[in-house]
Design an enzyme around this catalytic site. Structure first.
Site, short mmCIF file in Angstrom:
data_model
loop_
_atom_site.label_atom_id
_atom_site.label_comp_id
_atom_site.label_asym_id
_atom_site.label_seq_id
_atom_site.Cartn_x
_atom_site.Cartn_y
_atom_site.Cartn_z
N LYS A 203 30.07 40.96 -6.76
CA LYS A 203 30.25 40.64 -5.34
C LYS A 203 30.09 41.93 -4.55
O LYS A 203 30.85 42.88 -4.71
CB LYS A 203 31.62 40.03 -5.10
CG LYS A 203 31.83 39.71 -3.62
CD LYS A 203 33.09 38.92 -3.36
CE LYS A 203 33.28 38.70 -1.88
NZ LYS A 203 34.52 38.02 -1.57
N ARG A 213 33.98 35.55 8.18
CA ARG A 213 35.24 36.13 8.66
C ARG A 213 35.70 35.44 9.93
O ARG A 213 36.90 35.32 10.17
CB ARG A 213 35.08 37.65 8.78
CG ARG A 213 34.82 38.21 7.36
CD ARG A 213 34.99 39.68 7.19
NE ARG A 213 34.66 40.00 5.78
CZ ARG A 213 34.17 41.15 5.35
NH1 ARG A 213 33.98 42.14 6.22
NH2 ARG A 213 33.92 41.33 4.08
N ARG A 224 35.51 46.57 3.00
CA ARG A 224 36.06 46.33 1.66
C ARG A 224 35.36 47.21 0.62
O ARG A 224 35.24 46.84 -0.54
CB ARG A 224 35.85 44.87 1.28
CG ARG A 224 36.36 43.85 2.29
CD ARG A 224 36.51 42.49 1.61
NE ARG A 224 36.65 41.37 2.51
CZ ARG A 224 37.75 41.10 3.22
NH1 ARG A 224 38.78 41.92 3.18
NH2 ARG A 224 37.79 40.03 3.99
N GLU A 240 30.39 44.97 -14.70
CA GLU A 240 31.35 43.96 -14.23
C GLU A 240 31.22 42.68 -15.05
O GLU A 240 32.21 42.02 -15.39
CB GLU A 240 31.10 43.63 -12.75
CG GLU A 240 31.47 44.74 -11.77
CD GLU A 240 32.97 44.81 -11.49
OE1 GLU A 240 33.74 44.02 -12.07
OE2 GLU A 240 33.36 45.68 -10.68
N LYS A 255 26.90 37.33 -5.62
CA LYS A 255 27.13 37.04 -4.21
C LYS A 255 27.00 38.31 -3.38
O LYS A 255 27.57 39.33 -3.77
CB LYS A 255 28.55 36.48 -4.08
CG LYS A 255 29.01 36.26 -2.67
CD LYS A 255 30.42 35.78 -2.69
CE LYS A 255 30.88 35.58 -1.26
NZ LYS A 255 32.27 35.19 -1.21
N SER A 281 27.58 33.00 4.32
CA SER A 281 27.56 32.61 5.73
C SER A 281 26.44 33.26 6.53
O SER A 281 25.78 32.60 7.33
CB SER A 281 28.92 32.92 6.36
OG SER A 281 29.25 34.30 6.21
C1 PBG Z 1 36.85 36.53 0.15
C2 PBG Z 1 35.60 35.80 0.36
C3 PBG Z 1 34.53 36.12 1.22
C4 PBG Z 1 33.60 35.11 1.12
C5 PBG Z 1 34.09 34.20 0.21
N1 PBG Z 1 35.32 34.64 -0.27
C6 PBG Z 1 34.26 37.16 2.17
C7 PBG Z 1 34.71 38.52 2.18
O1 PBG Z 1 34.64 39.23 1.19
O2 PBG Z 1 35.10 38.90 3.28
C8 PBG Z 1 32.32 35.08 1.90
C9 PBG Z 1 31.63 33.81 2.00
C10 PBG Z 1 30.60 33.77 3.05
O3 PBG Z 1 30.31 34.76 3.75
O4 PBG Z 1 30.03 32.68 3.19
N2 PBG Z 1 37.93 35.63 0.04
#
Ligand code: PBG
Length: 333
Positions: A203, A213, A224, A240, A255, A281
């Site tokens: 990720k 967000r 992060r 990982e 992701k 997203s």
């Molecule tokens: C963290 C999480 C994130 C997404 C899913 N789970 C975002 C982040 O790391 O801020 C992102 C999913 C998306 O952008 O569609 N709980």
């Protein structure tokens, strides 16, 4: 000799002559069962709330979430991944609402499980960012850094309450070291050996999470980068991956998807477990925004992004278009 040259036998265009021919020789096909719908459920609302940066996606009420789950099931979608959005005053430094058996995500899990049973694979996000007032995916130490091992204890309990509430699969997305192992032990300790772990293995820290967000009303300031991966790296993902498999991951994920297809292809080549990719997203928002401006053909662009992700090696794709695309596939499109 023809104008083509001296070896006219090989004409790849022959296999592209008609739609039927192209359909027959297609190497990759999308199927509704490849798709998983991520969905948001927000506490304390009586109508769904639109998410401005994700046109067509909403924060669900408990009621509309149940309907969305049924709609996904009827379209042939494989699963649903649930994210909870608590009331603002329930957020705290420890993300307590995420561990509360009556927290919004747990309540929603029970709702959806009651509605669709085992027909749809019900998944839930194991991460604290939806529930912390500082917006980080873990708890902070006295210097304001994300404390890996203290966070693991929270994740273990979170996975247990989610499994108790009916999750078939838990998805730890916080990128803490050791999260898969700790969750596996915690689930086994309460007799939930059958609950699977979909590990967010690779990720990346990404600008494309922006709209998400907003979707979860994140309180995050900063980034992060001390826990999510650097987009420059790919070897790190294989490390990982090795750790997650050793710790007991049943399925692994890459992701975001689109900007990381090389990572996806490498991961898919080196494992014997199912591989998921999360079309996030920002990937969704870009296509919707360009389509709204009339700059691209929306449906064709959506299909192309999903096919690309599958071609790169994903056997499961999390996408906000899951239900719509599955409906189209069912209608023979
Ligand atoms: C963290 C999480 C994130 C997404 C899913 N789970 C975002 C982040 O790391 O801020 C992102 C999913 C998306 O952008 O569609 N709980």
């Amino acid at each position: 000799m023809t104008a083509y040259g001296s070896f006219p036998g090989a004409r790849p265009r022959r296999l592209r002559t008609t739609p039927a021919m192209r359909r027959m020789v297609a190497e990759t096909r999308l199927h509704p069962a490849d798709l998983i719908l991520p969905a948001f459920v927000r506490e304390g609302i009586s109508e769904p709330v639109a998410i401005s940066a994700m046109p067509g996606v909403v924060q669900h009420t408990r009621d509309t979430l149940r309907k969305a789950a049924v709609e996904a099931l009827e379209a042939g979608v494989a699963g649903i991944m649930l994210f909870g959005v608590p009331e603002d005053e329930k957020k705290d430094a420890l993300g307590s609402a995420g561990l509360d058996p009556d927290g919004i995500l747990q309540v929603a899990l029970r709702d959806v499980r009651a509605e669709v049973g085992d027909e749809l694979v019900i998944m839930s996000d194991v991460c604290l960012d939806e529930y912390t007032d500082h917006g980080h995916c873990g708890v902070l130490d006295e210097h304001g850094r994300v404390d890996n091992d203290a966070t693991l204890e929270r994740y273990a309990e979170m996975a247990q309450v989610q499994a108790d509430a009916g999750a078939h699969v838990v998805g730890p997305s916080g990128m803490m070291d050791g999260q898969v192992g700790v969750i596996r032990d915690a689930l086994d300790a309460i007799g939930k050996e059958d609950v699977s772990i979909l590990a967010y293995t690779a990720k990346y820290s990404s600008a494309f999470y922006g709209p998400f967000r907003e979707a979860i009303g994140s309180s995050l300031r900063g980034d992060r980068k001390t826990y999510q991966q650097d987009s420059a790296n790919v070897r790190e993902s294989l490390r990982e991956l090795a750790l997650d498999l050793e710790e007991g991951a049943d399925m692994v994920m890459v992701k975001p998807a689109g900007p990381y297809l090389d990572v996806l292809a490498k991961v898919a080549d080196s494992v014997d477990v199912p591989v998921a990719a999360y079309q996030i997203s920002g990937e969704y928002a870009m296509v919707e925004a360009a389509a709204e401006k009339g700059w691209i053909d929306r449906d064709k662009a959506i299909a192309e992004t999903l096919l690309g992700i599958k071609r790169a090696g994903a056997s499961m794709i999390l996408t906000y278009w899951a239900t719509e695309v599955a409906q189209g596939l069912g209608a023979g499109r």
